[in-house]
Design a protein around this motif. Structure first.
Motif, mmCIF file in Angstrom:
data_model
loop_
_atom_site.group_PDB
_atom_site.id
_atom_site.type_symbol
_atom_site.label_atom_id
_atom_site.label_comp_id
_atom_site.label_asym_id
_atom_site.label_seq_id
_atom_site.Cartn_x
_atom_site.Cartn_y
_atom_site.Cartn_z
ATOM 1 N N GLY A 24 4.813 -8.345 -8.471
ATOM 2 C CA GLY A 24 4.592 -9.771 -8.653
ATOM 3 C C GLY A 24 5.020 -10.629 -7.490
ATOM 4 N N ASP A 25 6.000 -10.153 -6.688
ATOM 5 C CA ASP A 25 6.483 -10.959 -5.578
ATOM 6 C C ASP A 25 5.552 -10.898 -4.373
ATOM 7 O OD1 ASP A 25 7.116 -8.251 -5.376
ATOM 8 O OD2 ASP A 25 8.755 -8.630 -3.969
ATOM 9 N N ILE A 26 4.565 -10.019 -4.413
ATOM 10 C CA ILE A 26 3.657 -9.875 -3.275
ATOM 11 C C ILE A 26 2.492 -10.852 -3.381
ATOM 12 C CG2 ILE A 26 2.156 -8.260 -2.037
ATOM 13 C CD1 ILE A 26 3.912 -6.010 -3.163
ATOM 14 N N ASN A 27 1.916 -10.957 -4.581
ATOM 15 C CA ASN A 27 0.819 -11.889 -4.840
ATOM 16 C C ASN A 27 -0.296 -11.772 -3.805
ATOM 17 O OD1 ASN A 27 -0.532 -13.851 -6.270
ATOM 18 N ND2 ASN A 27 0.469 -15.554 -5.214
ATOM 19 N N PRO A 28 -0.930 -10.604 -3.705
ATOM 20 C CA PRO A 28 -1.986 -10.425 -2.698
ATOM 21 C C PRO A 28 -3.268 -11.135 -3.102
ATOM 22 C CG PRO A 28 -1.879 -8.502 -4.098
ATOM 23 C CD PRO A 28 -0.743 -9.402 -4.528
ATOM 24 N N THR A 29 -4.113 -11.375 -2.118
ATOM 25 C CA THR A 29 -5.470 -11.827 -2.387
ATOM 26 C C THR A 29 -6.300 -10.616 -2.781
ATOM 27 O OG1 THR A 29 -5.254 -13.588 -0.761
ATOM 28 C CG2 THR A 29 -7.490 -12.962 -1.416
ATOM 29 N N ARG A 30 -7.092 -10.772 -3.836
ATOM 30 C CA ARG A 30 -7.850 -9.643 -4.367
ATOM 31 C C ARG A 30 -9.343 -9.890 -4.209
ATOM 32 N NH1 ARG A 30 -8.382 -8.068 -10.769
ATOM 33 N NH2 ARG A 30 -9.197 -5.950 -10.528
ATOM 34 N N ASP A 31 -10.048 -8.858 -3.776
ATOM 35 C CA ASP A 31 -11.498 -8.927 -3.635
ATOM 36 C C ASP A 31 -12.051 -7.539 -3.926
ATOM 37 O OD1 ASP A 31 -14.043 -9.830 -3.063
ATOM 38 O OD2 ASP A 31 -13.818 -9.612 -0.885
ATOM 39 N N PHE A 32 -13.344 -7.452 -4.239
ATOM 40 C CA PHE A 32 -13.946 -6.136 -4.425
ATOM 41 C C PHE A 32 -15.400 -6.173 -3.981
ATOM 42 C CE2 PHE A 32 -15.527 -8.095 -8.260
ATOM 43 C CZ PHE A 32 -16.742 -7.460 -8.498
ATOM 44 N N PHE A 33 -15.919 -4.979 -3.698
ATOM 45 C CA PHE A 33 -17.327 -4.846 -3.338
ATOM 46 C C PHE A 33 -17.733 -3.399 -3.544
ATOM 47 C CE2 PHE A 33 -14.743 -4.409 0.505
ATOM 48 C CZ PHE A 33 -15.217 -3.232 1.087
ATOM 49 N N ARG A 53 -10.168 -4.605 -2.371
ATOM 50 C CA ARG A 53 -9.376 -4.955 -1.190
ATOM 51 C C ARG A 53 -8.224 -5.867 -1.597
ATOM 52 N NH1 ARG A 53 -13.173 -6.887 2.694
ATOM 53 N NH2 ARG A 53 -13.279 -8.786 1.443
ATOM 54 N N LEU A 54 -7.010 -5.467 -1.247
ATOM 55 C CA LEU A 54 -5.818 -6.261 -1.503
ATOM 56 C C LEU A 54 -5.249 -6.694 -0.156
ATOM 57 C CD1 LEU A 54 -4.095 -4.035 -4.224
ATOM 58 C CD2 LEU A 54 -5.672 -5.929 -4.566
ATOM 59 N N THR A 55 -5.050 -8.000 0.004
ATOM 60 C CA THR A 55 -4.566 -8.547 1.262
ATOM 61 C C THR A 55 -3.253 -9.270 1.028
ATOM 62 O OG1 THR A 55 -6.862 -8.874 1.988
ATOM 63 C CG2 THR A 55 -5.127 -10.022 3.221
ATOM 64 N N PRO A 56 -2.176 -8.866 1.709
ATOM 65 C CA PRO A 56 -0.889 -9.535 1.512
ATOM 66 C C PRO A 56 -0.911 -10.933 2.116
ATOM 67 C CG PRO A 56 -0.717 -7.999 3.331
ATOM 68 C CD PRO A 56 -2.087 -7.803 2.729
ATOM 69 N N PRO A 57 0.020 -11.808 1.694
ATOM 70 C CA PRO A 57 0.057 -13.161 2.262
ATOM 71 C C PRO A 57 0.164 -13.172 3.781
ATOM 72 C CG PRO A 57 1.480 -13.013 0.340
ATOM 73 C CD PRO A 57 1.027 -11.619 0.644
ATOM 74 N N LYS A 58 0.873 -12.185 4.348
ATOM 75 C CA LYS A 58 1.008 -12.096 5.794
ATOM 76 C C LYS A 58 0.660 -10.687 6.234
ATOM 77 C CE LYS A 58 4.133 -13.007 9.669
ATOM 78 N NZ LYS A 58 5.505 -13.435 10.065
ATOM 79 N N VAL A 59 -0.455 -10.544 6.942
ATOM 80 C CA VAL A 59 -0.871 -9.238 7.452
ATOM 81 C C VAL A 59 -0.189 -9.013 8.794
ATOM 82 C CG1 VAL A 59 -2.812 -7.819 8.212
ATOM 83 C CG2 VAL A 59 -3.096 -9.398 6.285
ATOM 84 N N THR A 60 0.620 -7.953 8.870
ATOM 85 C CA THR A 60 1.343 -7.663 10.106
ATOM 86 C C THR A 60 0.904 -6.353 10.758
ATOM 87 O OG1 THR A 60 3.118 -6.566 8.879
ATOM 88 C CG2 THR A 60 3.380 -8.928 9.330
ATOM 89 N N SER A 90 1.724 -1.415 -3.666
ATOM 90 C CA SER A 90 2.760 -2.444 -3.503
ATOM 91 C C SER A 90 3.612 -2.179 -2.270
ATOM 92 C CB SER A 90 3.662 -2.491 -4.741
ATOM 93 O OG SER A 90 2.944 -2.914 -5.867
ATOM 94 N N HIS A 91 3.970 -0.916 -2.086
ATOM 95 C CA HIS A 91 4.820 -0.569 -0.938
ATOM 96 C C HIS A 91 4.145 -0.964 0.371
ATOM 97 C CE1 HIS A 91 7.721 1.858 1.402
ATOM 98 N NE2 HIS A 91 6.674 2.050 2.201
ATOM 99 N N PHE A 92 2.884 -0.612 0.518
ATOM 100 C CA PHE A 92 2.220 -0.867 1.792
ATOM 101 C C PHE A 92 1.769 -2.319 1.933
ATOM 102 C CE2 PHE A 92 2.087 3.755 1.516
ATOM 103 C CZ PHE A 92 2.577 4.080 2.779
ATOM 104 N N LEU A 93 1.506 -2.996 0.830
ATOM 105 C CA LEU A 93 1.273 -4.430 0.911
ATOM 106 C C LEU A 93 2.528 -5.140 1.402
ATOM 107 C CD1 LEU A 93 -0.726 -4.970 -2.398
ATOM 108 C CD2 LEU A 93 -1.561 -5.533 -0.113
ATOM 109 N N SER A 94 3.681 -4.738 0.876
ATOM 110 C CA SER A 94 4.950 -5.339 1.296
ATOM 111 C C SER A 94 5.218 -5.095 2.776
ATOM 112 C CB SER A 94 6.106 -4.763 0.469
ATOM 113 O OG SER A 94 5.979 -5.108 -0.892
ATOM 114 N N ALA A 95 4.691 -3.987 3.292
ATOM 115 C CA ALA A 95 4.881 -3.669 4.702
ATOM 116 C C ALA A 95 3.861 -4.353 5.603
ATOM 117 C CB ALA A 95 4.807 -2.159 4.906
#
Length: 364
Positions: A24-33, A53-60, A90-95
Motif C-alpha cells: 500500500g505504501d508504493i501506490n504504483p500507476t497501473r495499466d494493462f494491454f 504494467r506497474l510503475t512506481p511513483p519514482k522510477v530510478t 512490491s520489492h522491485f517496485l520499491s527499488a
C-alpha cells in the motif's frame, strides 16, 4: 445511495485492495494491454498475452522487469504471497523498477482458443508433494530440508487453499507452449524496449528462446529454477525432452547444430555426489549459443527443491556453450529451507534482495 456514489465507493475499495496486494505504501500507476498473437483464418486471434504494467511513483532503474510465471501460474502470483505478504512485484517496485506482470498464452487472462493443443492442471497431491510440503514425502534427497512454506502445505490449511485457488490450466503441449511464448514475449520486448527477464520453472526454456530471438533487448535473465536438466528431464517430469539442449525447439548455435539438432553431440558426466544427478553436456569441442551468449544469466536454485539435484547441470551446460552465467545456490550462501516456490515463501524477500543486488552488479 446514488449509483454514482456506489460506483465511487466500489472503486475506492478495489483500489485499497489492489494497493494492499502490491504494498500500500508504493501506490504504483497501473495499466494493462495485450500484445502478440495472430489471426487464425482471419476468424480468431490466438497467442496473445495479457500484460500488466506497474510503475512506481519514482522510477530510478533504467530497465523494467518482465516476470514470466511457471506452470499453472499467472502474473498474480508475484503480487502477493498466499499468506498475504507483499510479493516480488512490491520489492522491485520499491527499488524503483517498472514491473510487467504477464499471463502466458492460453493461460489466465490470456485467451484460450479451443482445439489447439490440450489442457492440463496440477492436482492438490502434486502441489503438496512437489511444492508446499515435500518434507512430508521425501521424494528426492534434499526434500527433508524444506522449512520455509508459510503453513502446513496441505489441503485444508488456509495458506495452501489460498495458493491452490490461484492455480490455473496450462497448455499441455510443450512444443506449442514454447513456440507461442517465445513469439509473444519477443513481441512484448519489441513494444516496450530493453528489459530484464525473471523466468520461473517451466518458463526457463522460454527465457532462453527470447534471449536467442532478442539478445539486443534482453538485458539480463534471472532464471528461478529453469526447466531442466539439459536434453532430458529428471524427476518428477521424466519423459520430456529438450532436443536443443536447453530448449525443445530450435535455438541458435555456432557452429550450426544442424537440422533438428542432429549435429549436437553429447556426453554424460558423472554426478558430483550421491545427492545430485549426472549431467548430459556437449561433447567437446562444444558449440556456442550464438545469441544467448550475449546475455548475462543468473540461475537461482533452492536448497530443498526437486531442482536441487540437477540445476547445476543447466549451469554447466550454459557455461560450456559460452553463456556468462552465475549460479546462486541458495543453500550454499546460507539461505536455508526453500522449495520450488521460493519467491513466495517466508524468506522470499531476502531472495529477491539477492536478485536485486545481482541485477545492479551487471550495470557496473
Amino acid at each position: 445511495m446514488l449509483l454514482s456514489q456506489i460506483l465511487a465507493r466500489s472503486t475506492s475499495i478495489l483500489g485499497h485492495v489492489y494497493e494492499a496486494a502490491v504494498g500500500g505504501d508504493i501506490n504504483p500507476t497501473r495499466d494493462f494491454f495485450y500484445v502478440g498473437g495472430h489471426y487464425e483464418n482471419f476468424t480468431y486471434m490466438i497467442g496473445q498475452i495479457y500484460v500488466e504494467r506497474l510503475t512506481p511513483p519514482k522510477v530510478t532503474e533504467p530497465y523494467p522487469i518482465v516476470f514470466i510465471a511457471g506452470s499453472g501460474q499467472t502474473g498474480t502470483n508475484f503480487l502477493k504471497t498466499p499468506d498475504s505478504r507483499p510479493g516480488w512485484s512490491s520489492h522491485f517496485l520499491s527499488a524503483g523498477y517498472v514491473v510487467y506482470l504477464t499471463d502466458q498464452p492460453s493461460r489466465g487472462r490470456s485467451p484460450w482458443y479451443p482445439g489447439i493443443g490440450s489442457v492440463a492442471a496440477f492436482d492438490t497431491h502434486k502441489v503438496e508433494t512437489l511444492f508446499t510440503a515435500p518434507e512430508d514425502y521425501g521424494l528426492w534427497p534434499q526434500a527433508h530440508l524444506h522449512t520455509q512454506w508459510p503453513g502446513t502445505g496441505h489441503p485444508g490449511d488456509p495458506v495452501f487453499d489460498s495458493f491452490y485457488a490461484t492455480q490455473v490450466q496450462l497448455q499441455a503441449n510443450e512444443l506449442i507452449s514454447e513456440e507461442t511464448n517465445a513469439r509473444a514475449y519477443s513481441a512484448l520486448l519489441d513494444r516496450i524496449g530493453p528489459a530484464y527477464l525473471i523466468t520461473r520453472s517451466q518458463a526457463g526454456a522460454y527465457g532462453w528462446r527470447i534471449g536467442d530471438a532478442r539478445p539486443h533487448l534482453v538485458k539480463d535473465i534471472v532464471a528461478l529454477e529453469p526447466s531442466g536438466p539439459p536434453f532430458e528431464n529428471a524427476f518428477p517430469f521424466k519423459g520430456r525432452q529438450r532436443t536443443w539442449g536447453i530448449t525443445a525447439l530450435e535455438i541458435s548455435y555456432e557452429p550450426s547444430a544442424g537440422p533438428n539438432a542432429t549435429a549436437l553431440h553429447t556426453v554424460t558426466v558423472a554426478a558430483k555426489d550421491e545427492e545430485h544427478t549426472s549431467c548430459i553436456l556437449q561433447a567437446e569441442p562444444a558449440k556456442r549459443l550464438k545469441n544467448l551468449s550475449r546475455v548475462n544469466v543468473l540461475v537461482v536454485t533452492a536448497e530443498a527443491s526437486f531442482h536441487q539435484p540437477y540445476d547445476y547441470c543447466t549451469v554447466l551446460y550454459l557455461r560450456q556453450a559460452g553463456v556468462k552465467v552465475e549460479f546462486l545456490d541458495l543453500g550454499e550462501v546460507g539461505v536455508r529451507g526453500n522449495g520450488h516456490m521460493m519467491f513466495m515463501e517466508l524468506n522470499g524477500e531476502e531472495i529477491a534482495g539477492r536478485v536485486g543486488v545481482w541485477l545492479k552488479k551487471q550495470r557496473v
